[in-house]
Design a protein around this motif. Sequence first.
Motif, PDB file in Angstrom:
ATOM      1  N   THR A 228       8.035 -16.877 -62.647  1.00  0.00           N
ATOM      2  CA  THR A 228       8.243 -15.684 -63.469  1.00  0.00           C
ATOM      3  C   THR A 228       9.654 -15.118 -63.319  1.00  0.00           C
ATOM      4  O   THR A 228      10.106 -14.339 -64.160  1.00  0.00           O
ATOM      5  N   SER A 229      10.355 -15.502 -62.253  1.00  0.00           N
ATOM      6  CA  SER A 229      11.712 -14.980 -62.041  1.00  0.00           C
ATOM      7  C   SER A 229      12.743 -15.687 -62.908  1.00  0.00           C
ATOM      8  O   SER A 229      13.856 -15.195 -63.083  1.00  0.00           O
ATOM      9  N   MET A 230      12.401 -16.859 -63.473  1.00  0.00           N
ATOM     10  CA  MET A 230      13.391 -17.686 -64.134  1.00  0.00           C
ATOM     11  C   MET A 230      13.740 -17.200 -65.528  1.00  0.00           C
ATOM     12  O   MET A 230      12.874 -16.735 -66.283  1.00  0.00           O
ATOM     13  N   ARG A 231      15.011 -17.347 -65.860  1.00  0.00           N
ATOM     14  CA  ARG A 231      15.476 -17.020 -67.210  1.00  0.00           C
ATOM     15  C   ARG A 231      14.952 -18.060 -68.197  1.00  0.00           C
ATOM     16  O   ARG A 231      14.492 -17.722 -69.284  1.00  0.00           O
ATOM     17  N   ASN A 232      15.008 -19.320 -67.823  1.00  0.00           N
ATOM     18  CA  ASN A 232      14.501 -20.415 -68.648  1.00  0.00           C
ATOM     19  C   ASN A 232      13.373 -21.105 -67.883  1.00  0.00           C
ATOM     20  O   ASN A 232      13.615 -21.974 -67.043  1.00  0.00           O
ATOM     21  N   ARG A 233      12.159 -20.732 -68.159  1.00  0.00           N
ATOM     22  CA  ARG A 233      11.020 -21.226 -67.388  1.00  0.00           C
ATOM     23  C   ARG A 233      10.705 -22.697 -67.651  1.00  0.00           C
ATOM     24  O   ARG A 233       9.980 -23.323 -66.884  1.00  0.00           O
ATOM     25  N   LYS A 234      11.270 -23.249 -68.722  1.00  0.00           N
ATOM     26  CA  LYS A 234      11.070 -24.670 -68.989  1.00  0.00           C
ATOM     27  C   LYS A 234      11.752 -25.542 -67.936  1.00  0.00           C
ATOM     28  O   LYS A 234      11.430 -26.719 -67.795  1.00  0.00           O
ATOM     29  N   GLN A 235      12.689 -24.944 -67.189  1.00  0.00           N
ATOM     30  CA  GLN A 235      13.402 -25.686 -66.148  1.00  0.00           C
ATOM     31  C   GLN A 235      12.661 -25.706 -64.818  1.00  0.00           C
ATOM     32  O   GLN A 235      13.104 -26.365 -63.875  1.00  0.00           O
ATOM     33  N   PHE A 236      11.540 -25.005 -64.735  1.00  0.00           N
ATOM     34  CA  PHE A 236      10.871 -24.856 -63.448  1.00  0.00           C
ATOM     35  C   PHE A 236      10.421 -26.201 -62.876  1.00  0.00           C
ATOM     36  O   PHE A 236      10.512 -26.435 -61.661  1.00  0.00           O
ATOM     37  N   LYS A 237       9.946 -27.085 -63.735  1.00  0.00           N
ATOM     38  CA  LYS A 237       9.492 -28.390 -63.233  1.00  0.00           C
ATOM     39  C   LYS A 237      10.638 -29.138 -62.569  1.00  0.00           C
ATOM     40  O   LYS A 237      10.446 -29.841 -61.572  1.00  0.00           O
ATOM     41  N   TRP A 238      11.856 -28.961 -63.097  1.00  0.00           N
ATOM     42  CA  TRP A 238      13.006 -29.645 -62.494  1.00  0.00           C
ATOM     43  C   TRP A 238      13.420 -28.970 -61.191  1.00  0.00           C
ATOM     44  O   TRP A 238      13.949 -29.638 -60.289  1.00  0.00           O
TER      45      TRP A 238
END
Length: 411
Positions: A228-238
Amino acid sequence: MQDACDSVTVPILADSGKGTASFFKTTFNCLNTLLGIAVLSVPYALSCGGWASLLLLLIIPTATCYTGLLIEKCMQADSNIRTFPGIGEKAFGARGRLVVSIFINLELYLIAISFLILVADNLHSLVPNLHVSVQGFVINGHQTCILLAAVIIMPTVWIDNLTTLSYVSATGIVATVVIAGSVVWSGAFDGVGFNQKGVFLNWSGLPTSLSLYTLCYCNHPIFPTLYTSMRNRKQFKWVLVVCFVITTSVCVSMAILGYLMFGSQLKSQITLNLPTNALSAKVATYTALVNPLAKYALFLKPIVDAVESRLLSAHGKRIGSAFTGSALLCSTVLVALTIPYYEIFMSFIGAFTTVIGSILLPCLCYLRICGGCVDLGFELVVIRCTVLMGLLILVVGTYTCFIQIFEILYI
């Protein structure tokens, strides 16, 4: 209580609720929680299981990285979920939230105890002749070190705002690099060498190896906060892939170097094997001392908050918080004095709370939240294999720990 539990374990994530963290910052925060004190015990874990157990150090991070991705899918299924207990509530209602919260706080409590033992072990290696005698009653060196560590830690549990300690504890990556560098220096330049051959496989030590390897990947409860902290949550898996690859590389390197240096003589923390008169050993030992001292209050804070929310009113909360923190610290001291065996505590945490929190619960919650809306197919087979692996570690590892405790206390 639940949000505190997540945010405290990500100490530098000041904007965790705003969705502005970059890929780099999220990766740094994730690595800071992964590269913790468990890395010190990886060489010992390898010495327990032998060279063949390195295969487990590849299988376990693969499985736990996958369960981290399952947590991401649970978060994507409902934008209102912000914490790990929130996932439990979405999957199983109020009881699910309660169960997840209990296991998170239990893990924090056990890690706090291991912090005390870790500090005492390293402090005792620096001052082996330290002991206290009161009216003929002698407190041995290790027990004295536990009590001394508690005295040092006590003021930190009275602090309500832990921002300063949060930033200090955010040096986990630096501490790991310093310790790893000191170990390499000892082997290369302080006369230790890398000449031990070890054994290929030790069946009796595999349960301990499994448990300690699993402990290196125990930060799943903070993944929702990182997500939830990420600006672009699509990058979380990476973020997960990068962090697990780096962590596994560090763990494998530390395990191999430590085993080549000390072989079957490895102790529960590699810092205890380093030559005490060498500067590199002192640097590693002092680094291993400072980090747990700074982190102790942070790990205890969610438990204090949980007790406050249940038992204390707003009136007198500050005094109640100090009293609760002191009482919890005293309880961890009593446990540490009774069972002062670092490797047993770390093995139990890995086999029990880490398996439940980082392997079983993510799988079960994902099946409950997303199982009815997607065609799992082959993924269901993978999940079942992951759950079976988790149950194996849970049963065998926990049983082994209890047997070890029984043998120490009663035989």
